[in-house]
Design a protein around this motif. Structure first.
Motif, PDB file in Angstrom:
ATOM      1  N   THR A  28       0.534  -1.176   0.026  1.00  0.00           N
ATOM      2  CA  THR A  28       0.070   0.085   0.017  1.00  0.00           C
ATOM      3  C   THR A  28       0.868   1.440   0.296  1.00  0.00           C
ATOM      4  OG1 THR A  28      -0.181   0.054   2.071  1.00  0.00           O
ATOM      5  CG2 THR A  28      -1.701  -1.415   1.166  1.00  0.00           C
ATOM      6  N   ALA A  29       0.130   2.646  -0.523  1.00  0.00           N
ATOM      7  CA  ALA A  29       1.112   3.739  -0.101  1.00  0.00           C
ATOM      8  C   ALA A  29       1.507   4.218   1.620  1.00  0.00           C
ATOM      9  CB  ALA A  29      -0.339   5.068  -0.234  1.00  0.00           C
ATOM     10  N   GLU A  30       0.549   3.450   2.245  1.00  0.00           N
ATOM     11  CA  GLU A  30       1.212   3.494   3.683  1.00  0.00           C
ATOM     12  C   GLU A  30       2.206   3.188   3.921  1.00  0.00           C
ATOM     13  OE1 GLU A  30       1.305   4.650   7.432  1.00  0.00           O
ATOM     14  OE2 GLU A  30      -0.205   5.631   5.350  1.00  0.00           O
ATOM     15  N   ASP A  31       2.290   1.442   3.242  1.00  0.00           N
ATOM     16  CA  ASP A  31       3.993   0.570   3.280  1.00  0.00           C
ATOM     17  C   ASP A  31       4.988   1.803   3.334  1.00  0.00           C
ATOM     18  OD1 ASP A  31       2.231  -1.342   3.975  1.00  0.00           O
ATOM     19  OD2 ASP A  31       2.259  -2.237   2.344  1.00  0.00           O
ATOM     20  N   LYS A  33       4.628   4.838   2.985  1.00  0.00           N
ATOM     21  CA  LYS A  33       5.431   6.345   3.189  1.00  0.00           C
ATOM     22  C   LYS A  33       6.038   7.041   3.205  1.00  0.00           C
ATOM     23  CE  LYS A  33       2.676  10.215   5.365  1.00  0.00           C
ATOM     24  NZ  LYS A  33       3.730  10.750   6.100  1.00  0.00           N
ATOM     25  N   GLN A  34       7.447   6.240   4.062  1.00  0.00           N
ATOM     26  CA  GLN A  34       8.166   6.991   4.706  1.00  0.00           C
ATOM     27  C   GLN A  34       9.609   7.103   3.132  1.00  0.00           C
ATOM     28  OE1 GLN A  34      10.266   3.678   7.525  1.00  0.00           O
ATOM     29  NE2 GLN A  34      12.655   4.681   7.159  1.00  0.00           N
ATOM     30  N   ASP A  37       8.566  10.408   1.550  1.00  0.00           N
ATOM     31  CA  ASP A  37       8.890  10.991   2.108  1.00  0.00           C
ATOM     32  C   ASP A  37      10.855  11.244   1.562  1.00  0.00           C
ATOM     33  OD1 ASP A  37       6.650  11.531   2.309  1.00  0.00           O
ATOM     34  OD2 ASP A  37       6.706  11.219   4.684  1.00  0.00           O
ATOM     35  N   GLU A  58      -0.645  -0.184  -5.795  1.00  0.00           N
ATOM     36  CA  GLU A  58      -0.616   1.115  -4.440  1.00  0.00           C
ATOM     37  C   GLU A  58       0.869   1.693  -4.727  1.00  0.00           C
ATOM     38  OE1 GLU A  58      -3.286   2.579  -0.854  1.00  0.00           O
ATOM     39  OE2 GLU A  58      -4.108   1.084  -2.125  1.00  0.00           O
ATOM     40  N   ALA A  59       1.765   0.805  -3.413  1.00  0.00           N
ATOM     41  CA  ALA A  59       3.072   0.875  -3.101  1.00  0.00           C
ATOM     42  C   ALA A  59       3.877   1.521  -4.549  1.00  0.00           C
ATOM     43  CB  ALA A  59       3.433  -0.258  -2.733  1.00  0.00           C
ATOM     44  N   ALA A  62       2.382   5.056  -5.943  1.00  0.00           N
ATOM     45  CA  ALA A  62       3.228   5.961  -4.600  1.00  0.00           C
ATOM     46  C   ALA A  62       4.886   6.767  -4.835  1.00  0.00           C
ATOM     47  CB  ALA A  62       3.103   5.293  -3.330  1.00  0.00           C
TER      48      ALA A  62
END
Length: 396
Positions: A28-31, A33-34, A37, A58-59, A62
């Motif tokens: 996922t995008a949350e996976d 995120k670090q 950024d 999704e990942a 991103a």
């Protein structure tokens, strides 16, 4: 943790962001995120390394979005990114990456090797290859392209060349690595059009283990005649036979800058090996590595190797294992003497898997010994002797 490094070079710093080899499973995008950024925060990024992880749709999207504003990017190492992913997921990530990279004018190297995307993945790759015509190094090793994937990649490269010509730009492509793709002869015939279109710029072509048959080798050699500046050709573990070998021999003289020739395990045949050796003999002074193992080369062919090597003073490796001649015979001793004379006595590989019939060779050797006339050059320097005696033999 991710890795950001800087590496000072000539006029600017190389800035590398790496997740290489971390075996991360990112869905996922949350996976990611670090990492997204960190990529966005990295100023002047010149190299991205994502190999050895697995990205879901999704990942992957991103990460691609994070690369959109990294206009200093020069190298994208994106191999082995989709282990365990569904076939329909991979093209979606590739589409996002193509969109992110298509406007990167500094991008010179793209590695998508070891991603089993097949023809479906080659479609989004077309967009990148057509729109970004600055790529010099293209690595598509072990992608399962097949015949159709080869056609799609070739079409994109030809279109890119045509656009460059229309804009009076020279082609940039220098290196193509596309081994283990099951392209077969039909796929190679498609790719030949791309090689001809980029012939002026190509320096290195590596396509081992592609199930290319003699008819495909013939067409390939005709196309590679346009690549006058070729320095490195690797076609190991394809099938030449006498037909393909003679096609190679015919075009070899046009590659004056050749440094590496790898046609090991290609079934050149006895006569084909001989034709290749004769073609290599007069020139190719820059040759550094020659791979001719497991090609059915017989004693006659082996007898030409030493003469071929006389002017190859830069050669540091020659592979002849698995052929059909005496590993302890005169031909091998002559080869070793020439290499010793050049200061490369360790250049010859082991000869421990030879397909040599000892009794038959011994009978032939005895017959030759009976007919042998003593040489006037006996006792002279060994390399000088070889130059004198083999020069006549090689005038064919």
């Amino acid at each position: 943790m991710s890795t950001v490094t800087t590496d000072g070079s000539n006029t600017s710093d190389a800035v590398v962001y790496s997740l290489e080899g971390k075996t991360l499973k990112l869905n996922t995008a949350e996976d990611v995120k670090q990492y997204v950024d960190e990529i966005i925060a990295t100023k002047g990024l010149t190299e991205i390394r994502l190999s050895g992880n697995t990205f879901g749709v999704e990942a992957g999207r991103a990460i691609a979005h994070a690369l959109k504003d990294q206009h200093s990017l020069r190298i994208a190492s994106l191999s082995d990114m989709f282990t365990g992913r569904l076939r329909n997921e991979i093209p979606l990530v590739l589409e996002a990456l193509a969109e992110a990279l298509e406007d990167k004018v500094n991008l010179v190297e793209l590695d998508l090797s070891d991603n089993a995307f097949g023809p479906a993945g080659a479609e989004p790759l077309q967009r990148l290859l057509i729109n970004n015509r600055n790529i010099q190094v293209l690595r598509l090793n072990n992608n399962g392209l097949g015949i159709e994937g080869a056609r799609l990649v070739a079409e994109a490269l030809v279109t890119a060349a045509e656009k460059n010509k229309a804009e009076e730009r020279k082609p940039a492509l220098r290196v193509v690595v596309a081994g283990r793709n099951r392209m077969e002869s039909k796929g190679i015939q498609h790719l030949c059009k791309a090689f001809e279109a980029h012939g002026e710029s190509l320096r290195e072509i590596r396509m081992p283990q592609n199930s290319i048959r003699p008819e495909g080798i013939q067409v390939l050699m005709e196309a590679l005649a346009a690549c006058k500046n070729l320095e490195h050709l690797d076609l190991q573990d394809n099938t030449f036979t006498d037909v393909g070998s003679r096609s190679l021999a015919k075009v070899l003289p046009t590659w004056e800058k050749l440094r590496i020739l790898h046609v090991g395990d290609c079934l050149l045949s006895a006569s084909g090996s001989l034709a290749v050796l004769k073609a290599l003999t007069p020139g190719h002074l820059n040759l550094e590595r020659l791979h001719l193992a497991f090609n059915e080369m017989d004693s006659e062919g082996a007898g030409y190797v030493a003469g071929m090597l006389l002017n190859k003073k830069n050669l540091v490796a020659i592979e002849l294992n698995g052929n059909a001649f005496d590993p302890e015979g005169d031909a091998v001793r002559d080869i070793k003497r020439v290499l010793l004379g050049h200061g490369h006595e360790e250049a010859l590989d082991e000869l421990d898997e030879m397909e040599w019939e000892e009794e038959e060779e011994e009978e032939e050797a005895e017959e030759e010994e009976e007919e042998k006339v003593p040489s006037e050059a006996e006792g002279d320097d060994e390399v000088s002797r070889l130059t004198a005696t083999l020069s006549e033999k090689l005038k064919v």
